[in-house]
Scaffold this active site. Structure first.
Site, PDB file in Angstrom:
ATOM      1  N   THR B  97      -6.100   0.229  10.253  1.00  0.00           N
ATOM      2  CA  THR B  97      -4.989  -0.595   9.785  1.00  0.00           C
ATOM      3  C   THR B  97      -3.705  -0.021  10.368  1.00  0.00           C
ATOM      4  O   THR B  97      -3.305   1.096  10.031  1.00  0.00           O
ATOM      5  CB  THR B  97      -4.926  -0.609   8.247  1.00  0.00           C
ATOM      6  OG1 THR B  97      -6.113  -1.217   7.744  1.00  0.00           O
ATOM      7  CG2 THR B  97      -3.710  -1.390   7.759  1.00  0.00           C
ATOM      8  N   LYS B 172      -4.613  -8.434   7.076  1.00  0.00           N
ATOM      9  CA  LYS B 172      -4.796  -7.262   6.214  1.00  0.00           C
ATOM     10  C   LYS B 172      -3.547  -7.016   5.366  1.00  0.00           C
ATOM     11  O   LYS B 172      -3.638  -6.645   4.183  1.00  0.00           O
ATOM     12  CB  LYS B 172      -5.117  -6.026   7.069  1.00  0.00           C
ATOM     13  CG  LYS B 172      -5.242  -4.701   6.306  1.00  0.00           C
ATOM     14  CD  LYS B 172      -6.515  -4.631   5.465  1.00  0.00           C
ATOM     15  CE  LYS B 172      -6.606  -3.337   4.647  1.00  0.00           C
ATOM     16  NZ  LYS B 172      -7.093  -2.183   5.389  1.00  0.00           N
ATOM     17  N   LYS B 240       0.739   3.863   2.938  1.00  0.00           N
ATOM     18  CA  LYS B 240       0.799   3.684   4.392  1.00  0.00           C
ATOM     19  C   LYS B 240       0.779   2.187   4.719  1.00  0.00           C
ATOM     20  O   LYS B 240       1.594   1.682   5.477  1.00  0.00           O
ATOM     21  CB  LYS B 240      -0.392   4.375   5.062  1.00  0.00           C
ATOM     22  CG  LYS B 240      -0.366   4.328   6.585  1.00  0.00           C
ATOM     23  CD  LYS B 240      -1.763   4.462   7.188  1.00  0.00           C
ATOM     24  CE  LYS B 240      -2.347   3.105   7.528  1.00  0.00           C
ATOM     25  NZ  LYS B 240      -3.651   3.129   8.181  1.00  0.00           N
TER      26      LYS B 240
END
Lengths: 288, 288
Positions: B97, B172, B240
């Site tokens: 990601t 995502k 994150k």
């Protein structure tokens, strides 16, 4: 089969009372606007009464599904209210979403009248009322719950006894807190997805198999992306419920930062003309 | 069966590479910490390589699942990175990601090297990787998607081609925005329910049949009420990801007020010692 009074024949109460009539109970209905009573008795088996007291006087169980705290007080302890007229040992079940403290107070006043009281707010909306698939969250004594539960099966798919008086209302508040978070997340997510140029149908189809899945994702993201909100649970009612939640949270000393923020965002949606639109219209706050 | 290189043998990459070996592909693995490669080849069919370039030089497809943007840059365009070593027409699939813009840039650089690139972040966590039940969100050209898709089936339950380069990463991000809203709503809801003296197991059992339902409600409210967070997707990783979301939102001029607020709340949870705890530890911000 029981003698039943039903107070409040709105979009929720009307179909709920109809399910009770269909189940074979002897019905007497009351509504503030008389025309709704007239229309109801023309379609269903039952009588109408001109006051809550007249509707309630020979009932085993009196149900109410009206607007807000004040309306419940009107039909219970107000002039021509049900409480004074009800027979000793009879039961009042309130399906209205109101404050937990109001519910607890009404249970106390009911006891002073020799009658019983349950708070029993519902979720599932107009469709749930019509299909007899409501979820009912009940607060009060077990003996009273056991008496009301088989009758309420006429319009419920799930009935939970959540605790003492007020616990039904508190559970409904938990429900609305969850929805506030979920719908806000989806409003931001749909907005982001559209601005990013993604195909939102495809995005939520993929995401609905994982940890981001929700009933709201499965049932509301397509209409949110299309800007369609002319159905469902109205923003005005959500704001009423969030007001109850935030009052209760303040009383308990609990901070609910996002619930409070979402309440403000719904206020913006009201100003944008979304008062009667589904709660998913929250996205209008972000896409104008 | 294909010649495959897998870069990054962490809690996600390790089991994903194992599924590819089990499917019969010829595997060469690389990991920054050599001991993980040694352990992996001791258990699974395949060779290890000491650099991404050596792992990638004869591969048809190179997969990566590393930490963050910088780590992906290291294994692709860094010294001894895969891109310079890969044969013309081979394919690099990044499961990390990272930012959508980093993904787009890498796709451009890959093309300059005569190779192909897909961004393919996953959801489903460690359990999903181990059980081969990940959801994979892919950005890039259709011809490359069609080539990678049958290979990725080894560890996926759902693979979606979301659009051009970057679209996998953007999808995502949509997922993490939804989760931020849902988990925040549940944190407030569980906190409220416990302070109100409700039985939270019973509350969420009742509510999980209605419009407030979510995967997080069904799988995380019991542990939230019990204060158990030693499993699942860690707060450090969520922060994150939310950092990537908020950077991208700023770039697009999209405001995500609750996502931003939840990011702050997760920062508080990190300070409370929750860095490695499941994202449901968000409730610690409200119940200390």
């Amino acid at each position: 089969m029981a003698q039943i009074a039903f107070l409040g024949l709105g979009i929720m109460g009307g179909p709920m009372a109809a399910h009770l009539a269909k189940a074979g109970h002897t019905m007497t209905v009351y509504n503030r606007t008389l025309a709704k009573s007239t229309a109801w008795v023309a379609k269903h088996a039952g009588k109408m009464a001109k006051t809550p007291a007249l509707a309630a006087q020979s009932a085993d169980i009196v149900f109410a599904c009206v607007g807000a705290d004040r309306d419940v007080e009107d039909v219970t302890t107000g002039p021509d209210g049900a409480f004074s007229a009800m027979t000793t040992g009879s039961l009042f079940v309130d399906h209205t979403t109101i404050g937990a403290d109001t519910a607890r107070q009404l249970a106390i006043v009911a006891r002073q009248h020799g009658i019983r009281f349950l708070d029993a707010p519902v979720s599932g909306g107009q469709a749930g009322a019509e299909n007899g698939q409501l979820t009912i969250m009940v607060g009060g004594d077990t003996v009273d719950f056991d008496r009301a539960e088989p009758v309420m099966q006429a319009y419920a798919k799930r009935i939970g006894h959540m605790g003492p008086s007020g616990a039904g209302q508190l559970t409904k508040m938990v429900n609305q807190i969850c929805i506030a978070g979920v719908v806000q997340g989806l409003a931001e997510a749909v907005h982001f997805a559209l601005e990013a140029g993604l195909d939102s149908t495809q995005v939520f189809d993929v995401l609905s198999k994982g940890a981001a899945q929700s009933w709201q994702m499965e049932n509301r993201t397509a209409t949110m992306a299309d800007g369609k909100f002319d159905f469902g649970f109205a923003v005005d009612w959500m704001r009423k419920d969030l007001g109850l939640v935030l009052d209760e949270a303040r009383r308990m000393g609990v901070t609910l930062p996002v619930t409070a923020l979402v309440d403000h965002f719904y206020s913006d949606v009201q100003k944008l003309g979304g008062k009667r639109q589904d709660t998913s219209s929250l996205i209008r706050r972000f896409r104008r």
